[in-house]
Scaffold this active site. Structure first.
Site, PDB file in Angstrom:
ATOM      1  N   ASP A  16       0.832  -1.214   0.000  1.00  0.00           N
ATOM      2  CA  ASP A  16       0.000   0.000   0.000  1.00  0.00           C
ATOM      3  C   ASP A  16       0.867   1.265   0.000  1.00  0.00           C
ATOM      4  O   ASP A  16       2.006   1.245   0.457  1.00  0.00           O
ATOM      5  CB  ASP A  16      -0.921  -0.019   1.233  1.00  0.00           C
ATOM      6  CG  ASP A  16      -2.114   0.919   1.059  1.00  0.00           C
ATOM      7  OD1 ASP A  16      -2.360   1.402  -0.069  1.00  0.00           O
ATOM      8  OD2 ASP A  16      -2.810   1.175   2.064  1.00  0.00           O
ATOM      9  N   ARG A  29      -0.108   9.640  -9.689  1.00  0.00           N
ATOM     10  CA  ARG A  29      -0.252   8.359  -8.969  1.00  0.00           C
ATOM     11  C   ARG A  29       0.336   7.192  -9.768  1.00  0.00           C
ATOM     12  O   ARG A  29       0.890   6.256  -9.203  1.00  0.00           O
ATOM     13  CB  ARG A  29      -1.730   8.062  -8.705  1.00  0.00           C
ATOM     14  CG  ARG A  29      -2.408   8.974  -7.725  1.00  0.00           C
ATOM     15  CD  ARG A  29      -3.875   8.577  -7.565  1.00  0.00           C
ATOM     16  NE  ARG A  29      -4.029   7.215  -7.089  1.00  0.00           N
ATOM     17  CZ  ARG A  29      -3.938   6.841  -5.806  1.00  0.00           C
ATOM     18  NH1 ARG A  29      -3.701   7.750  -4.889  1.00  0.00           N
ATOM     19  NH2 ARG A  29      -4.090   5.583  -5.459  1.00  0.00           N
ATOM     20  N   GLU A  64     -11.958  -4.905  -5.171  1.00  0.00           N
ATOM     21  CA  GLU A  64     -12.521  -3.583  -4.890  1.00  0.00           C
ATOM     22  C   GLU A  64     -11.829  -2.479  -5.697  1.00  0.00           C
ATOM     23  O   GLU A  64     -12.341  -1.364  -5.822  1.00  0.00           O
ATOM     24  CB  GLU A  64     -12.390  -3.243  -3.393  1.00  0.00           C
ATOM     25  CG  GLU A  64     -13.308  -4.042  -2.467  1.00  0.00           C
ATOM     26  CD  GLU A  64     -12.846  -5.473  -2.210  1.00  0.00           C
ATOM     27  OE1 GLU A  64     -11.630  -5.747  -2.352  1.00  0.00           O
ATOM     28  OE2 GLU A  64     -13.695  -6.326  -1.891  1.00  0.00           O
ATOM     29  N   ASN A  65     -10.640  -2.766  -6.231  1.00  0.00           N
ATOM     30  CA  ASN A  65      -9.854  -1.718  -6.892  1.00  0.00           C
ATOM     31  C   ASN A  65     -10.355  -1.332  -8.290  1.00  0.00           C
ATOM     32  O   ASN A  65      -9.901  -0.337  -8.860  1.00  0.00           O
ATOM     33  CB  ASN A  65      -8.368  -2.127  -6.989  1.00  0.00           C
ATOM     34  CG  ASN A  65      -7.630  -2.029  -5.666  1.00  0.00           C
ATOM     35  OD1 ASN A  65      -6.692  -2.797  -5.408  1.00  0.00           O
ATOM     36  ND2 ASN A  65      -8.020  -1.115  -4.794  1.00  0.00           N
ATOM     37  N   ARG A 187      -5.283  -1.766   8.182  1.00  0.00           N
ATOM     38  CA  ARG A 187      -6.459  -2.551   7.771  1.00  0.00           C
ATOM     39  C   ARG A 187      -6.023  -3.833   7.062  1.00  0.00           C
ATOM     40  O   ARG A 187      -4.917  -3.926   6.555  1.00  0.00           O
ATOM     41  CB  ARG A 187      -7.316  -1.749   6.776  1.00  0.00           C
ATOM     42  CG  ARG A 187      -7.975  -0.529   7.326  1.00  0.00           C
ATOM     43  CD  ARG A 187      -8.905   0.065   6.273  1.00  0.00           C
ATOM     44  NE  ARG A 187      -8.174   0.581   5.133  1.00  0.00           N
ATOM     45  CZ  ARG A 187      -7.526   1.739   5.107  1.00  0.00           C
ATOM     46  NH1 ARG A 187      -7.501   2.503   6.178  1.00  0.00           N
ATOM     47  NH2 ARG A 187      -6.900   2.139   4.012  1.00  0.00           N
TER      48      ARG A 187
HETATM   49  C1  IPE Z   1      -5.380  -2.928  -0.674  1.00  0.00           C
HETATM   50  O1  IPE Z   1      -5.017  -1.594  -0.765  1.00  0.00           O
HETATM   51  C2  IPE Z   1      -5.279  -3.580  -2.025  1.00  0.00           C
HETATM   52  C3  IPE Z   1      -3.918  -3.698  -2.577  1.00  0.00           C
HETATM   53  C4  IPE Z   1      -2.816  -3.397  -1.965  1.00  0.00           C
HETATM   54  C5  IPE Z   1      -3.849  -4.215  -3.922  1.00  0.00           C
HETATM   55  P1  IPE Z   1      -6.102  -0.415  -0.922  1.00  0.00           P
HETATM   56  O2  IPE Z   1      -5.356   0.846  -0.863  1.00  0.00           O
HETATM   57  O3  IPE Z   1      -6.927  -0.670  -2.124  1.00  0.00           O
HETATM   58  O4  IPE Z   1      -6.985  -0.667   0.378  1.00  0.00           O
HETATM   59  P2  IPE Z   1      -8.023   0.280   1.118  1.00  0.00           P
HETATM   60  O5  IPE Z   1      -9.085   0.607   0.115  1.00  0.00           O
HETATM   61  O6  IPE Z   1      -7.280   1.483   1.567  1.00  0.00           O
HETATM   62  O7  IPE Z   1      -8.522  -0.553   2.264  1.00  0.00           O
HETATM   63  C1  IPE Z   2      -1.366   0.395  -3.448  1.00  0.00           C
HETATM   64  O1  IPE Z   2      -1.179   1.754  -3.439  1.00  0.00           O
HETATM   65  C2  IPE Z   2      -1.553  -0.159  -4.835  1.00  0.00           C
HETATM   66  C3  IPE Z   2      -2.908  -0.646  -5.131  1.00  0.00           C
HETATM   67  C4  IPE Z   2      -3.896  -0.688  -4.286  1.00  0.00           C
HETATM   68  C5  IPE Z   2      -3.164  -1.117  -6.485  1.00  0.00           C
HETATM   69  P1  IPE Z   2      -2.402   2.784  -3.428  1.00  0.00           P
HETATM   70  O2  IPE Z   2      -2.723   3.151  -4.836  1.00  0.00           O
HETATM   71  O3  IPE Z   2      -3.533   2.252  -2.635  1.00  0.00           O
HETATM   72  O4  IPE Z   2      -1.741   4.034  -2.702  1.00  0.00           O
HETATM   73  P2  IPE Z   2      -2.433   5.051  -1.668  1.00  0.00           P
HETATM   74  O5  IPE Z   2      -3.087   4.236  -0.604  1.00  0.00           O
HETATM   75  O6  IPE Z   2      -3.429   5.828  -2.464  1.00  0.00           O
HETATM   76  O7  IPE Z   2      -1.305   5.886  -1.172  1.00  0.00           O
HETATM   77 MG    MG Z   3      -4.091   2.423  -0.687  1.00  0.00          MG
END
Ligand code: IPE
Ligand code: IPE
Ligand code: MG
Length: 228
Positions: A16, A29, A64-65, A187
């Site tokens: 994350d 990003r 969820e992504n 989380r």
């Molecule tokens: C969890 O990270 C999923 C991955 C690392 C691929 P997110 O950034 O999507 O999780 P939430 O939404 O903050 O819980």
């Molecule tokens: C984790 O980094 C990668 C994925 C969930 C695909 P994030 O994209 O969630 O990065 P933050 O949480 O916005 O910093």
């Molecule tokens: Mg994240």
């Protein structure tokens, strides 16, 4: 006393903070995700050298992504093609590529064909390696995995820990020893809810693109602290 040949460890990482890494540098990003993919390649190398890690499982993209902006999703998808194409590196690390996630034929599964092909090829081209298994969770969600496992267990006529386990996406994955989450979040985000049952956790403020061999060592050391 430490056994002479301790059981190989299973380390699972919720990678994350790519977005935050980029924002702090005034970058888009997508650059954070690119840096995150490079950090993963480095972590795989380090883990392979540690010798006591048998399984490394990383959360690449969750069920969820998909709701993220289209351009970001598209960038993350192409990075998965890149990471699944690092066959030479995987072979030189004697590491196998594996994947867990919604089966491509499932209702609601959205993995594009070019990513499906990259996954299938990566698994086949590294299957002969005898070292660490690197499992990428892509289009993965633990609830979907457990619902499917429960449905299949019911068809077998018995719902038990053993029958659920047999029907997980990859039944050969052992229990997780240490769960890592970067970027200061604590989380679980629907990641391996069954497999993390008794694991230790390692949370770090560092964002994923800054995660490195030293942090990996610290994560593994959580186990020694716990045993002491
Ligand atoms: C969890 O990270 C999923 C991955 C690392 C691929 P997110 O950034 O999507 O999780 P939430 O939404 O903050 O819980
Ligand atoms: C984790 O980094 C990668 C994925 C969930 C695909 P994030 O994209 O969630 O990065 P933050 O949480 O916005 O910093
Ligand atoms: Mg994240």
């Amino acid at each position: 006393m430490t056994p002479a040949n301790p059981r190989p460890l299973h380390i699972a990482c919720i990678m994350d903070g790519n977005g935050r890494w980029a924002r702090r540098r005034g970058l888009p990003r997508t650059d954070g995700h690119t840096a995150g993919e490079e950090a993963l390649a480095e972590v795989v190398r380090s883990a392979a050298h540690l010798k006591n890690i048998g399984w490394l499982t990383v959360f690449g993209f969750s069920t969820e992504n998909w709701v993220r902006p289209r351009t970001e999703v598209r960038h993350i998808l192409s990075l998965h093609r890149k990471l699944f194409s690092r066959t030479e590196e995987m072979n030189s690390n004697n590491a196998r590529t594996r994947w867990i996630g919604r089966p491509f034929t499932d209702k609601g599964a959205r993995t594009p064909v070019y990513v499906q092909k990259a996954i299938t090829k990566a698994i086949a081209d590294t299957a002969h390696n005898t070292g660490m298994a690197v499992t990428v969770a892509f289009d993965y969600g633990s609830r979907a995995e457990l619902i499917r496992a429960a449905q299949r267990a019911m068809k077998e006529g018995v719902v038990s820990p053993e029958s659920i386990e047999r029907n997980l996406y990859d039944p050969t994955l052992p229990a997780v020893d240490v769960l890592v989450r970067t970027s200061g979040e604590t989380r679980i985000s629907n990641f391996m809810l069954w497999q993390i049952k008794g694991c230790a956790v390692y949370f770090t403020e560092r964002t994923w693109p800054d995660f490195n061999a030293q942090e990996l060592n610290e994560a593994v050391a959580v186990l020694t602290h716990r045993a002491a």
